[in-house]
Scaffold this motif. Structure first.
Motif, PDB file in Angstrom:
ATOM      1  N   THR A  18     -14.720  -0.996   4.765  1.00 26.00           N
ATOM      2  CA  THR A  18     -13.320  -0.759   4.429  1.00 26.00           C
ATOM      3  C   THR A  18     -12.780  -1.966   3.676  1.00 26.00           C
ATOM      4  O   THR A  18     -12.600  -3.042   4.261  1.00 26.00           O
ATOM      5  N   SER A  54       0.806  -1.215   0.000  1.00 19.41           N
ATOM      6  CA  SER A  54       0.000   0.000   0.000  1.00 19.41           C
ATOM      7  C   SER A  54       0.831   1.252   0.000  1.00 19.41           C
ATOM      8  O   SER A  54       0.384   2.289  -0.466  1.00 19.41           O
ATOM      9  N   ASP A 109      -3.619  -5.900   4.311  1.00 22.02           N
ATOM     10  CA  ASP A 109      -3.402  -4.455   4.387  1.00 22.02           C
ATOM     11  C   ASP A 109      -2.011  -4.137   4.920  1.00 22.02           C
ATOM     12  O   ASP A 109      -1.789  -3.087   5.509  1.00 22.02           O
ATOM     13  N   GLU A 110      -1.069  -5.049   4.681  1.00 25.72           N
ATOM     14  CA  GLU A 110       0.334  -4.841   5.009  1.00 25.72           C
ATOM     15  C   GLU A 110       1.177  -5.417   3.881  1.00 25.72           C
ATOM     16  O   GLU A 110       0.725  -6.327   3.165  1.00 25.72           O
ATOM     17  N   PRO A 123      -9.959  -4.338   1.629  1.00 24.52           N
ATOM     18  CA  PRO A 123      -8.523  -4.545   1.791  1.00 24.52           C
ATOM     19  C   PRO A 123      -7.750  -3.774   0.727  1.00 24.52           C
ATOM     20  O   PRO A 123      -8.269  -3.490  -0.355  1.00 24.52           O
ATOM     21  N   GLU A 124      -6.525  -3.413   1.042  1.00 27.30           N
ATOM     22  CA  GLU A 124      -5.695  -2.695   0.090  1.00 27.30           C
ATOM     23  C   GLU A 124      -5.113  -3.616  -0.970  1.00 27.30           C
ATOM     24  O   GLU A 124      -4.737  -3.171  -2.045  1.00 27.30           O
ATOM     25  N   GLN A 125      -5.000  -4.890  -0.644  1.00 28.88           N
ATOM     26  CA  GLN A 125      -4.373  -5.845  -1.546  1.00 28.88           C
ATOM     27  C   GLN A 125      -5.349  -6.967  -1.874  1.00 28.88           C
ATOM     28  O   GLN A 125      -5.457  -7.941  -1.160  1.00 28.88           O
ATOM     29  N   SER A 182      -2.141 -10.996   6.255  1.00 29.83           N
ATOM     30  CA  SER A 182      -3.089  -9.886   6.211  1.00 29.83           C
ATOM     31  C   SER A 182      -3.033  -9.232   4.834  1.00 29.83           C
ATOM     32  O   SER A 182      -2.013  -9.302   4.137  1.00 29.83           O
ATOM     33  N   LYS A 204       1.244  -4.692  11.925  1.00 30.26           N
ATOM     34  CA  LYS A 204       0.253  -3.636  12.135  1.00 30.26           C
ATOM     35  C   LYS A 204      -0.626  -3.948  13.333  1.00 30.26           C
ATOM     36  O   LYS A 204      -0.990  -3.055  14.106  1.00 30.26           O
ATOM     37  N   HIS A 235      -6.787  -0.783  -7.351  1.00 27.34           N
ATOM     38  CA  HIS A 235      -5.912  -1.543  -6.463  1.00 27.34           C
ATOM     39  C   HIS A 235      -4.475  -1.041  -6.590  1.00 27.34           C
ATOM     40  O   HIS A 235      -4.125  -0.348  -7.539  1.00 27.34           O
ATOM     41  N   SER A 279      -8.898  -5.102   9.961  1.00 24.93           N
ATOM     42  CA  SER A 279      -9.703  -3.884   9.817  1.00 24.93           C
ATOM     43  C   SER A 279     -10.550  -3.881   8.552  1.00 24.93           C
ATOM     44  O   SER A 279     -11.460  -3.058   8.425  1.00 24.93           O
ATOM     45  N   TYR A 280     -10.279  -4.779   7.630  1.00 25.31           N
ATOM     46  CA  TYR A 280     -11.025  -4.786   6.371  1.00 25.31           C
ATOM     47  C   TYR A 280     -12.157  -5.814   6.369  1.00 25.31           C
ATOM     48  O   TYR A 280     -12.682  -6.157   5.305  1.00 25.31           O
TER      49      TYR A 280
END
Length: 613
Positions: free
Chosen positions: A582, A7, A97-98, A584-586, A95, A39, A307, A48-49
């Motif tokens: 929210t 991210s 989001d890392e 996920p970032e990935q 995870s 994290k 993404h 968190s996602y």
């Protein structure tokens, strides 16, 4: 590693001043980060996602192309069914989001050496296989023994630096590595699906069959319909359902994957309501095929989800084991004859960007001139490298999109002449051997023929003979495994933290090993050394420099004709789902979605009879 994404840029102190997670044998951790710190702390309740209160229930249908004849994804034989990862648990869970951090799953706690020369995992006391048998250190030892001795060649490469796996007692397993400082190795062993020794000791692991394997994960296989579909059912008493890494995930009661032989039929079946979720990879279909009432009235939702994932490399991959493709000038000449700009304008609706890196859409891509540190890495190999590596940024040839590529043809002709090829009696012929340059595109998706055909016309203008062979997915996989091809569409996925998997992609040790992912046949001592440098990178900053150096060497050797990519997911789905606020970032995080009963009721399952014009 497969598609777990970065991210933001993480800069670390020099290795001499900082080493992440410096521990003694008595220290105990809940997670391991490749660089930096996790994290989520030891008392975290969920990622968190996710929606930790996501309701369970509902039946979901997905699709896959081709067919399958095996339920064992760990061997080279056969074509394994989709989504088999659902039935297995691993020591650790990653995870989304890392950049690269893993948290305990089967492993209740982790201990790691200061130099990462070993790692120990304590097995969670509740960990169970689906038959109720406790998961123990002996199962972990068995898993790595059998994957390395009887699994696909990938595992031999990926686990090459595992020196020993041993059970220390009835709850602890230790991995001893053959080298120190390989930051990725503890996380790599944490990713492996743990297999039940008591099950496989009574079955032939090397056999490709539809024997239902025993697992320990959130789902189990409940139905296999020949090679047409497979159904997974959520395990109600799944031992890890309340662990923080799983809370809010795996919400569907059943997941069925239906197989389709033809991509067009699969799309029409989705629009008719035969399955629920579709990741669209065809730009033309995305632009033109969803103009239907179900989309207009909201029954089908379409979204483009940005993404930050490295897009990796999709490309026409040459089999460089063949003499005709052994010269980089020949491979570069063929790239000049590939008119991406015309394709993007006329077939792709301008949806794509040309791929200029094996690590595109990430900080790992070599998209500027080499930094001072990159030059230091590459300097010892200068005499073995194309000189452009030090002075230019790699770019694919560019046309104006009109279809007129006379300039590119002249450049290609010059390169081919320098490589010993000339047009004689209308055929591109080698001056010494008299061989006519001819080759075959091997495909498994007939939709790709429309991409190859314009390319073929340009090749024929140079006197190059080409053909297209479309085969079923099983034959395609087997021929690629055996290196029985001229040119294929190669897929080289990348993660935000490249490491040991790079050996299997590019290292000369795997150039002749059937079943490896070095389908190109790269056997280059410089690439070998750079791969090892990437694997041994001591921190994030150094990993970026070393990966960019590897990227440059791969690009300037012209092993492939790069294709294209997008930086968003194109998804279409019937409006029955709920999603976390929210994402996920990935990745899409489909395992965090759930069936919304109100939406499903409103839609009603008679949708297939009411959505067509």
């Amino acid at each position: 590693m497969i598609a777990k994404r970065l991210s933001k840029l993480i800069m670390l102190l020099p290795f001499a001043l900082f080493f992440p997670l410096i521990l003694s044998a008595n220290d105990s951790l809940h997670a391991i980060a490749m660089h930096g710190e996790p994290k989520y702390g030891p008392d975290f309740s969920h990622f968190s996602y996710v929606n930790p209160e996501a309701p369970k229930g509902g039946d979901v249908r997905l699709h896959a192309l081709g067919s399958f004849d095996s339920l064992n994804p760990f061997i080279s034989r056969g074509n394994a069914a989709s989504h088999l990862e659902l039935i297995y648990d691993s020591l650790l869970e990653r995870s989304l989001d890392e950049p690269f951090t893993e948290y305990g799953l089967i492993a209740d706690s982790i201990s790691i050496a200061e130099d990462r020369s070993w790692v120990e995992f304590t097995i969670h006391p509740d960990a169970r296989f689906h038959d109720g048998t406790a998961i123990g250190p002996n199962d972990v030892v068995f898993t790595f023994d059998i994957l390395r001795s009887q699994g696909a060649p990938f595992y031999q490469a990926y686990y090459e630096n595992i020196e020993k796996v041993e059970a220390l007692d009835d709850k602890t397993v230790r991995f001893q590595f053959s080298e120190s400082g390989n930051l990725e190795l503890p996380l790599i062993v944490g990713q492996a699906p743990i297999l039940p020794s008591h099950f496989w000791e009574n079955h032939d692991f090397t056999r490709s069959s539809q024997l239902k394997p025993l697992g320990s994960g959130p789902y189990k296989i409940v139905n296999v319909d020949g090679n047409r579909s497979i159904t997974y059912r959520r395990v109600e008493d799944y031992w890890a359902r309340n662990l923080p890494v799983n809370r809010g995930r795996y919400n569907f009661d059943t997941i069925t994957i239906d197989y389709y032989r033809d991509a067009s039929v699969a799309l029409e079946s989705f629009k008719a309501g035969s399955y629920d979720f579709r990741l669209e990879n065809n730009a033309k279909d995305w632009a033109t095929s969803y103009n239907i009432p179900a989309v207009a009235n909201g029954h089908i939702q379409r979204q483009s989800i940005p993404h930050r994932n490295p897009t990796g490399m999709q490309a026409f991959a040459f089999n460089t084991r063949l003499d005709k493709f052994s010269d980089p000038k020949v491979r570069l000449a063929l790239n000049y004859l590939f008119d991406f700009e015309w394709l993007n304008r006329n077939m792709f609706y301008g949806a794509y960007s040309r791929t200029q890196s094996y690590f595109s859409n990430s900080e790992l891509a070599a998209r500027e001139l080499p930094s001072q540190r990159e030059r230091e890495i590459l300097e010892p190999f200068r005499e073995k490298l194309p000189p452009e590596i030090f002075t230019e940024v790699f770019h694919n040839p560019v046309t104006d999109g009109s279809g007129n590529i006379r300039g590119q043809i002249r450049t290609a002709a010059r390169l081919l002449q320098e490589a010993g090829w000339e047009i004689k009696r209308g055929k591109l012929t080698h001056n010494k051997t008299g061989e006519v340059l001819a080759f075959e595109f091997l495909l498994y998706d007939s939709m790709f023929e429309r991409v190859v055909q314009p390319f073929r016309r340009n090749l024929e203008r140079m006197g190059i003979e080409t053909s297209i062979r479309v085969v079923d997915i099983t034959q395609y996989i087997n021929r690629q495994r055996n290196f029985d091809f001229n040119v294929v569409v190669g897929l080289f996925g990348q993660s935000t933290s490249p490491g040991n998997e790079q050996r299997n992609y590019w290292h000369s040790d795997f150039a002749q090993r059937e079943g490896s992912r070095n389908i190109i046949g790269i056997s280059n001592p410089v690439v070998d050394e750079l791969v090892e440098k990437v694997i041994s990178a001591p921190n994030r900053e150094e990993l970026v420099h070393r990966t960019r150096a590897l990227d440059r060497v791969l690009l300037w050797n012209h092993y492939v004709i790069p294709h294209w990519h997008i930086t968003n997911y194109r998804v279409a789905y019937w409006n029955i789902f709920g999603r976390p606020e929210t994402p996920p970032e990935q990745g899409i995080g489909f395992d965090t979605w759930w069936v919304d009963s109100d939406k499903a009721s409103q839609l009603s399952r008679g949708r297939g009879t009411t959505q067509q014009p």
